[in-house]
Design a protein around this motif. Structure first.
Motif, PDB file in Angstrom:
ATOM      1  N   ARG B  12       0.840  -1.188   0.000  1.00 42.93           N
ATOM      2  CA  ARG B  12       0.000   0.000   0.000  1.00 42.93           C
ATOM      3  C   ARG B  12       0.878   1.242   0.000  1.00 42.93           C
ATOM      4  N   ASP B  13       0.529   2.224  -0.792  1.00 39.44           N
ATOM      5  CA  ASP B  13       1.294   3.463  -0.815  1.00 39.44           C
ATOM      6  C   ASP B  13       0.314   4.636  -0.897  1.00 39.44           C
ATOM      7  N   ASP B  14      -0.127   5.077   0.283  1.00 37.82           N
ATOM      8  CA  ASP B  14      -1.129   6.140   0.330  1.00 37.82           C
ATOM      9  C   ASP B  14      -0.624   7.428  -0.298  1.00 37.82           C
ATOM     10  N   GLU B  15       0.644   7.739   0.015  1.00 36.05           N
ATOM     11  CA  GLU B  15       1.178   8.995  -0.483  1.00 36.05           C
ATOM     12  C   GLU B  15       1.291   8.954  -2.008  1.00 36.05           C
ATOM     13  N   LYS B  18      -2.159   9.387  -3.521  1.00 32.97           N
ATOM     14  CA  LYS B  18      -2.624  10.767  -3.435  1.00 32.97           C
ATOM     15  C   LYS B  18      -1.869  11.659  -4.424  1.00 32.97           C
ATOM     16  N   THR B  19      -0.563  11.433  -4.540  1.00 35.82           N
ATOM     17  CA  THR B  19       0.233  12.222  -5.486  1.00 35.82           C
ATOM     18  C   THR B  19      -0.261  11.980  -6.903  1.00 35.82           C
ATOM     19  N   TRP B  22      -3.378  13.940  -7.464  1.00 29.26           N
ATOM     20  CA  TRP B  22      -3.087  15.369  -7.655  1.00 29.26           C
ATOM     21  C   TRP B  22      -2.572  15.626  -9.066  1.00 29.26           C
ATOM     22  N   ILE B  23      -1.678  14.746  -9.561  1.00 29.09           N
ATOM     23  CA  ILE B  23      -1.129  14.959 -10.904  1.00 29.09           C
ATOM     24  C   ILE B  23      -2.247  14.878 -11.931  1.00 29.09           C
ATOM     25  N   ILE B  25      -5.325  15.691 -11.317  1.00 26.73           N
ATOM     26  CA  ILE B  25      -6.066  16.938 -11.140  1.00 26.73           C
ATOM     27  C   ILE B  25      -5.378  18.088 -11.877  1.00 26.73           C
ATOM     28  N   ILE B  80     -14.625  12.518   5.294  1.00 25.86           N
ATOM     29  CA  ILE B  80     -13.256  12.046   5.590  1.00 25.86           C
ATOM     30  C   ILE B  80     -12.976  12.150   7.088  1.00 25.86           C
ATOM     31  N   PHE B 177      -8.104   4.969   4.059  1.00 26.13           N
ATOM     32  CA  PHE B 177      -9.200   5.686   3.395  1.00 26.13           C
ATOM     33  C   PHE B 177      -8.695   6.598   2.286  1.00 26.13           C
ATOM     34  N   VAL B 178      -7.524   6.254   1.717  1.00 23.62           N
ATOM     35  CA  VAL B 178      -6.955   7.172   0.720  1.00 23.62           C
ATOM     36  C   VAL B 178      -7.862   7.286  -0.503  1.00 23.62           C
ATOM     37  N   GLU B 181     -10.326   9.889   0.225  1.00 22.03           N
ATOM     38  CA  GLU B 181      -9.690  11.205   0.082  1.00 22.03           C
ATOM     39  C   GLU B 181      -9.579  11.589  -1.389  1.00 22.03           C
ATOM     40  N   LEU B 185     -11.004  14.706  -3.356  1.00 22.61           N
ATOM     41  CA  LEU B 185     -10.189  15.651  -4.128  1.00 22.61           C
ATOM     42  C   LEU B 185     -10.808  15.895  -5.498  1.00 22.61           C
TER      43      LEU B 185
END
Lengths: 95, 205
Positions: B12-15, B18-19, B22-23, B25, B80, B177-178, B181, B185
């Protein structure tokens, strides 16, 4: 640890306050455009929209609570967009 | 001794997740950014026609949709917090409210568009072919930009609906819960775009 970034829980109250501010600014921008301010109408409407988007980005999208590098990335993208807008308009205004 | 305890490392890699969101987005922001530039340039070149055409749009309907989107943005953000407080029921209620508000937005959009279409204002209509070039551009951009935005609303609803299913199945929980999130987003992005669409099309005349 990965999970550390999730330890921050935003209070419900914070979101309610932000929503109230956002709604207030929406109604202000509607009122401002209804009374004609001439060239300032566009400026006011866009300024309020910008403040609203910063609030959404910082609080709703958690940029304020997340790692800094997300915020830096978002800021760079908006900077890129601003540059493209300025360059396009320089072309149209001074050609 | 607790050698019977087996530690399973979940992949698992939440960060990273999420990154990645964002990219994605950012690409969306640049897509709509390009459309905003097209709108601004055409407005600059055809100020009078854009002024006349913008008067046709219903500010009240636009304001109602703005309020709907802002409230729905708050409810998905709250969901969230709710999942972090381990309150599954409230999470589902807040996500459900978000979906209902999204539906209300689309119903509003339906009435707005069908009103325009019944007045003969739609791409390729006789009324618009007789109108000036500037008005043609305004309504072309209006349908393209609000239409693309409405498509994002529909996709966002599907995304949030899917995450709701995961919450029901307990696959999204207080420590995992990524995806919730990320759906949030995406929904805020939809809100962000509308924050600029609203003044540009409905308010500035």
């Amino acid at each position: 640890m990965e999970k550390d970034q999730h330890t921050h829980i935003v209070k419900y109250k914070t979101y309610v306050y932000v929503l109230i501010v956002l709604l207030f600014m929406t109604f202000v921008s509607v009122a401002v455009t209804e009374i004609d301010l001439g060239p300032y109408t566009v400026t006011m409407a866009l300024l309020l929209a910008s403040i609203k988007s910063v609030l959404v980005l910082l609080i709703f999208m958690h940029l304020k609570f997340d790692k800094k590098f997300y915020g830096i990335m978002v800021a760079s993208v908006f900077l890129l967009l601003a540059c493209v807008i300025v360059i396009t308009f320089m072309d149209y205004l001074y050609r | 001794m607790n050698d019977h305890q087996v530690h399973i490392d979940e992949h698992r890699d939440d960060e990273g997740a999420k990154t990645g969101m964002w990219i994605f987005i950012f690409t969306e922001l640049l897509l709509f950014g390009g459309l905003f530039i097209a709108y601004s340039v055409y407005r600059y070149l055809n100020p009078l026609a854009f002024h006349l055409a913008a008067e046709e749009l219903d500010t009240t309907l636009g304001t109602i949709n703005t309020v709907i989107l802002l409230v729905s943005s708050m409810t998905i953000a709250m969901s969230i917090s709710a999942i972090q407080y381990k309150n599954k029921k409230l999470t589902l209620i807040l996500m459900g409210v978000t979906l209902l508000l999204a539906l209300a937005f689309m119903v509003n959009k339906y009435f707005e568009w069908s009103g325009k279409i019944s007045h003969g204002i739609y791409p390729g209509s006789m009324t618009l072919q007789e109108a000036s070039r500037g008005e043609l551009l305004f309504f072309g951009l209006y349908y393209a930009m609000t239409g693309l935005h409405a498509l994002h609303i529909v996709i966002g609803m599907a995304f949030i609906g899917y995450v709701m299913y995961l919450v029901v199945k307990n696959e999204v929980q207080h420590d995992n819960f990524v995806i919730l999130e990320n759906s949030g987003l995406y929904w805020h992005l939809v809100d962000l775009i509308w924050i600029f669409l609203f003044p540009l099309f409905y308010l500035i005349t």
